[in-house]
Design a protein around this motif. Structure first.
Motif, PDB file in Angstrom:
ATOM      1  N   THR A 173       0.848  -1.204   0.000  1.00 39.75           N
ATOM      2  CA  THR A 173       0.000   0.000   0.000  1.00 39.75           C
ATOM      3  C   THR A 173       0.884   1.256   0.000  1.00 39.75           C
ATOM      4  OG1 THR A 173      -1.683  -1.190   1.213  1.00 39.75           O
ATOM      5  CG2 THR A 173      -1.831   1.203   1.266  1.00 39.75           C
ATOM      6  N   CYS A 174       1.941   1.237   0.806  1.00 36.01           N
ATOM      7  CA  CYS A 174       2.814   2.420   0.925  1.00 36.01           C
ATOM      8  C   CYS A 174       3.622   2.650  -0.350  1.00 36.01           C
ATOM      9  CB  CYS A 174       3.736   2.277   2.133  1.00 36.01           C
ATOM     10  SG  CYS A 174       2.838   2.284   3.697  1.00 36.01           S
ATOM     11  N   VAL A 175       4.151   1.588  -0.954  1.00 36.98           N
ATOM     12  CA  VAL A 175       4.929   1.754  -2.196  1.00 36.98           C
ATOM     13  C   VAL A 175       4.021   2.328  -3.288  1.00 36.98           C
ATOM     14  CG1 VAL A 175       6.362   0.644  -3.950  1.00 36.98           C
ATOM     15  CG2 VAL A 175       6.335  -0.267  -1.657  1.00 36.98           C
ATOM     16  N   ARG A 176       2.816   1.774  -3.401  1.00 37.63           N
ATOM     17  CA  ARG A 176       1.886   2.232  -4.431  1.00 37.63           C
ATOM     18  C   ARG A 176       1.537   3.705  -4.198  1.00 37.63           C
ATOM     19  NH1 ARG A 176      -2.759  -0.244  -3.128  1.00 37.63           N
ATOM     20  NH2 ARG A 176      -2.098  -2.280  -3.882  1.00 37.63           N
ATOM     21  N   LEU A 177       1.311   4.036  -2.929  1.00 40.06           N
ATOM     22  CA  LEU A 177       0.969   5.412  -2.571  1.00 40.06           C
ATOM     23  C   LEU A 177       2.104   6.381  -2.939  1.00 40.06           C
ATOM     24  CD1 LEU A 177      -0.867   7.412  -0.840  1.00 40.06           C
ATOM     25  CD2 LEU A 177       0.746   6.908   0.991  1.00 40.06           C
ATOM     26  N   ILE A 178       3.332   5.988  -2.643  1.00 39.44           N
ATOM     27  CA  ILE A 178       4.465   6.891  -2.951  1.00 39.44           C
ATOM     28  C   ILE A 178       4.569   7.070  -4.457  1.00 39.44           C
ATOM     29  CG2 ILE A 178       6.977   7.173  -2.855  1.00 39.44           C
ATOM     30  CD1 ILE A 178       6.979   5.958  -0.141  1.00 39.44           C
ATOM     31  N   ARG A 179       4.427   5.989  -5.209  1.00 37.35           N
ATOM     32  CA  ARG A 179       4.499   6.113  -6.680  1.00 37.35           C
ATOM     33  C   ARG A 179       3.384   7.027  -7.195  1.00 37.35           C
ATOM     34  NH1 ARG A 179       8.220   6.638  -9.468  1.00 37.35           N
ATOM     35  NH2 ARG A 179       9.201   4.613  -9.180  1.00 37.35           N
ATOM     36  N   GLN A 180       2.181   6.850  -6.667  1.00 34.84           N
ATOM     37  CA  GLN A 180       1.056   7.695  -7.121  1.00 34.84           C
ATOM     38  C   GLN A 180       1.261   9.153  -6.717  1.00 34.84           C
ATOM     39  OE1 GLN A 180      -2.223   5.662  -5.277  1.00 34.84           O
ATOM     40  NE2 GLN A 180      -2.558   4.297  -7.018  1.00 34.84           N
ATOM     41  N   THR A 181       1.722   9.368  -5.500  1.00 31.41           N
ATOM     42  CA  THR A 181       1.858  10.735  -4.990  1.00 31.41           C
ATOM     43  C   THR A 181       3.051  11.438  -5.616  1.00 31.41           C
ATOM     44  OG1 THR A 181       1.027   9.909  -2.885  1.00 31.41           O
ATOM     45  CG2 THR A 181       1.954  12.115  -2.860  1.00 31.41           C
ATOM     46  N   ALA A 182       4.178  10.729  -5.710  1.00 34.32           N
ATOM     47  CA  ALA A 182       5.426  11.368  -6.150  1.00 34.32           C
ATOM     48  C   ALA A 182       5.554  11.397  -7.669  1.00 34.32           C
ATOM     49  CB  ALA A 182       6.620  10.648  -5.529  1.00 34.32           C
ATOM     50  N   GLY A 183       4.791  10.557  -8.353  1.00 35.11           N
ATOM     51  CA  GLY A 183       4.796  10.602  -9.812  1.00 35.11           C
ATOM     52  C   GLY A 183       5.796   9.661 -10.449  1.00 35.11           C
ATOM     53  N   PRO A 184       5.688   9.500 -11.801  1.00 36.87           N
ATOM     54  CA  PRO A 184       6.496   8.492 -12.501  1.00 36.87           C
ATOM     55  C   PRO A 184       8.000   8.795 -12.500  1.00 36.87           C
ATOM     56  CG  PRO A 184       5.194   9.809 -14.053  1.00 36.87           C
ATOM     57  CD  PRO A 184       4.732  10.168 -12.673  1.00 36.87           C
ATOM     58  N   GLN A 185       8.380  10.079 -12.332  1.00 39.70           N
ATOM     59  CA  GLN A 185       9.805  10.425 -12.379  1.00 39.70           C
ATOM     60  C   GLN A 185      10.524  10.192 -11.049  1.00 39.70           C
ATOM     61  OE1 GLN A 185      10.880  11.047 -15.339  1.00 39.70           O
ATOM     62  NE2 GLN A 185       8.779  11.108 -16.077  1.00 39.70           N
ATOM     63  N   ALA A 186       9.776  10.026  -9.977  1.00 43.86           N
ATOM     64  CA  ALA A 186      10.410   9.911  -8.658  1.00 43.86           C
ATOM     65  C   ALA A 186      11.234   8.625  -8.568  1.00 43.86           C
ATOM     66  CB  ALA A 186       9.339   9.920  -7.573  1.00 43.86           C
ATOM     67  N   GLN A 187      12.376   8.707  -7.887  1.00 45.59           N
ATOM     68  CA  GLN A 187      13.214   7.531  -7.668  1.00 45.59           C
ATOM     69  C   GLN A 187      12.825   6.925  -6.328  1.00 45.59           C
ATOM     70  OE1 GLN A 187      17.449   8.349  -9.152  1.00 45.59           O
ATOM     71  NE2 GLN A 187      16.738  10.370  -8.553  1.00 45.59           N
ATOM     72  N   ILE A 188      12.462   5.648  -6.359  1.00 47.78           N
ATOM     73  CA  ILE A 188      11.991   4.990  -5.138  1.00 47.78           C
ATOM     74  C   ILE A 188      12.845   3.757  -4.857  1.00 47.78           C
ATOM     75  CG2 ILE A 188      10.050   3.867  -3.981  1.00 47.78           C
ATOM     76  CD1 ILE A 188       8.169   5.483  -5.812  1.00 47.78           C
ATOM     77  N   LYS A 189      13.451   3.745  -3.674  1.00 44.75           N
ATOM     78  CA  LYS A 189      14.170   2.560  -3.201  1.00 44.75           C
ATOM     79  C   LYS A 189      13.405   1.992  -2.010  1.00 44.75           C
ATOM     80  CE  LYS A 189      18.052   4.561  -2.104  1.00 44.75           C
ATOM     81  NZ  LYS A 189      18.319   5.933  -2.475  1.00 44.75           N
ATOM     82  N   LEU A 190      13.600   0.698  -1.776  1.00 44.73           N
ATOM     83  CA  LEU A 190      13.037   0.077  -0.575  1.00 44.73           C
ATOM     84  C   LEU A 190      14.182  -0.379   0.321  1.00 44.73           C
ATOM     85  CD1 LEU A 190      10.290  -2.258  -2.137  1.00 44.73           C
ATOM     86  CD2 LEU A 190      10.112   0.177  -1.540  1.00 44.73           C
ATOM     87  N   ASP A 191      13.938  -0.393   1.634  1.00 47.43           N
ATOM     88  CA  ASP A 191      14.913  -0.933   2.582  1.00 47.43           C
ATOM     89  C   ASP A 191      14.166  -1.877   3.512  1.00 47.43           C
ATOM     90  OD1 ASP A 191      16.835  -1.528   4.419  1.00 47.43           O
ATOM     91  OD2 ASP A 191      17.253   0.537   5.023  1.00 47.43           O
ATOM     92  N   ALA A 192      14.466  -3.177   3.364  1.00 46.68           N
ATOM     93  CA  ALA A 192      13.768  -4.189   4.173  1.00 46.68           C
ATOM     94  C   ALA A 192      14.492  -4.478   5.484  1.00 46.68           C
ATOM     95  CB  ALA A 192      13.596  -5.474   3.365  1.00 46.68           C
TER      96      ALA A 192
END
Ligand SMILES: [Mg+2]
Length: 364
Positions: A173-192
């Motif tokens: 839910t959070c990853v999808r939200l960040i992509r939707q909010t920040a837009g297609p150009q945003a760079q998104i990394k995950l840290d598990a």
């Protein structure tokens, strides 16, 4: 030039909100009423017989810290030494990595002030104008993350690192939200945060990579290079791993072709001097790097920024969020972000000055 005096200033500062990282299903996910996390720091001041002093930082101290005992130990090891003798000092200095980093920063600050140049001029010169920063989004309730992303975008951040490793449904839910909010150009990394099993890491990354990931950090528990290599083989996302307490871990990662990117930072490796050595190994192996963080205040951030602008291998957005994550700082003036990045100051040494009134007010 010889070191003549050692001083230590302990302080405590609150973060802007409660920050937690992944610890598996069932973990408590902080809401708006969670008390902000408080972090303890200490600042090291080394004075010399030439009237020049240098500063270093112990960041976000996780264990009991005895400033009186530490001052005595550092006096025994540092008084009388020349701040330029790094190899000789670090070959013998028997302290933890955090203390080694505080000493390293203060020595670089001293060297820069003595030669009247910014630290980056001492460690390779400038290869980029600024260090790009990825805003670190900790595990929180979804609506808080939504507001946070909007605020940070307004501040100029376009790169984000999301802490995952709670419930996979919440993570998605959070990853999808960040992509939707920040837009297609945003760079998104995950840290598990090393919380997933091998099977979970592969399944979860496959599930989340549809959202366009720049990389996944510490996907699998145990810090095992062979397991990381298995994950890397099985997914289409770049793999990031920390290199800190064991220098030779970078060799394991290289031998197993386990990562695309290493995460390193002065506090973890024991200072700028040691980070440069780890970066040399990564460069030889064709591995890129980013600066991780223990979430530093201004002095520690300054050391990171000088390292970042002088190191060609640090090509990924780095985690230098301290100046915007803490409610206060101890340097005057504090750092300011420019379009989601940080630049070093041109004044000699680390380019930061301790604010004495803040040190007294925040004293622990
Ligand atoms: Mg990490």
């Amino acid at each position: 030039m010889k070191i003549t005096k050692v001083q230590i200033h302990p302080v405590a500062v609150k973060r802007r909100h409660r920050t937690v990282v992944g610890s598996g299903s069932g973990m408590e996910i902080p809401g708006a009423d969670a008390a902000p996390t408080e972090s303890e720091f200490a600042f090291l001041e080394l004075e010399t017989d030439e009237g020049i002093s240098g500063v270093g930082e112990w960041s976000d101290l996780g264990q009991a810290f005895d400033p009186v005992a530490m001052q005595r130990q550092l006096e025994e090891n540092l008084v009388g030494i020349n701040p330029f003798d790094l190899e000789a000092l670090f070959a013998h200095l028997q302290v933890d990595r955090s203390t080694c980093c505080a000493v390293d920063s203060a020595l670089y600050d001293l060297m820069g002030r003595a030669l009247e140049v910014p630290v980056y001029q001492l460690i390779g010169g400038r290869v980029r104008e600024r260090v790009e920063v990825s805003w670190v989004v900790y595990i929180r309730q979804v609506k808080l993350i939504s507001t946070e992303i909007q605020q940070m975008q307004e501040m100029g951040f376009n790169a984000f690192k999301l802490k995952v490793g709670a419930d996979i449904g919440h993570d998605e839910t959070c990853v999808r939200l960040i992509r939707q909010t920040a837009g297609p150009q945003a760079q998104i990394k995950l840290d598990a945060s090393g919380v997933w099993s091998l099977e979970e890491a592969i399944a979860y990354i496959r599930r989340l990579e549809q959202y366009g990931l720049q990389g996944v950090e510490s996907p699998v528990r145990g810090r095992c290079a062979a397991d990381l290599a298995r994950v890397r083989e099985a997914v289409n996302t770049r793999i990031i791993e920390h290199v800190w307490d064991r220098w030779d871990y970078v060799l394991d990662l290289v031998h197993h072709q386990a990562v695309d990117i290493i995460n390193l930072f002065p506090e973890g490796c024991g200072g700028i001097f040691r980070c440069k050595k780890v970066l040399a190994v990564a460069e030889a192996a064709g591995i890129e790097a980013l600066l991780g963080s223990t979430v530093e205040l201004g002095v520690g951030t300054a050391a990171q920024v000088h390292l970042g602008v002088s190191s060609p291998g640090i090509t990924y957005p780095s985690d230098l969020i301290g100046p915007a994550m803490y409610q206060e700082d101890v340097i005057d003036p504090p750092f300011e972000y420019m379009n989601g990045g940080l630049a070093p100051r041109e004044t000699p040494g680390l380019g930061v000055a301790l604010d004495r009134a803040q040190l007294r007010r925040l004293k622990k």
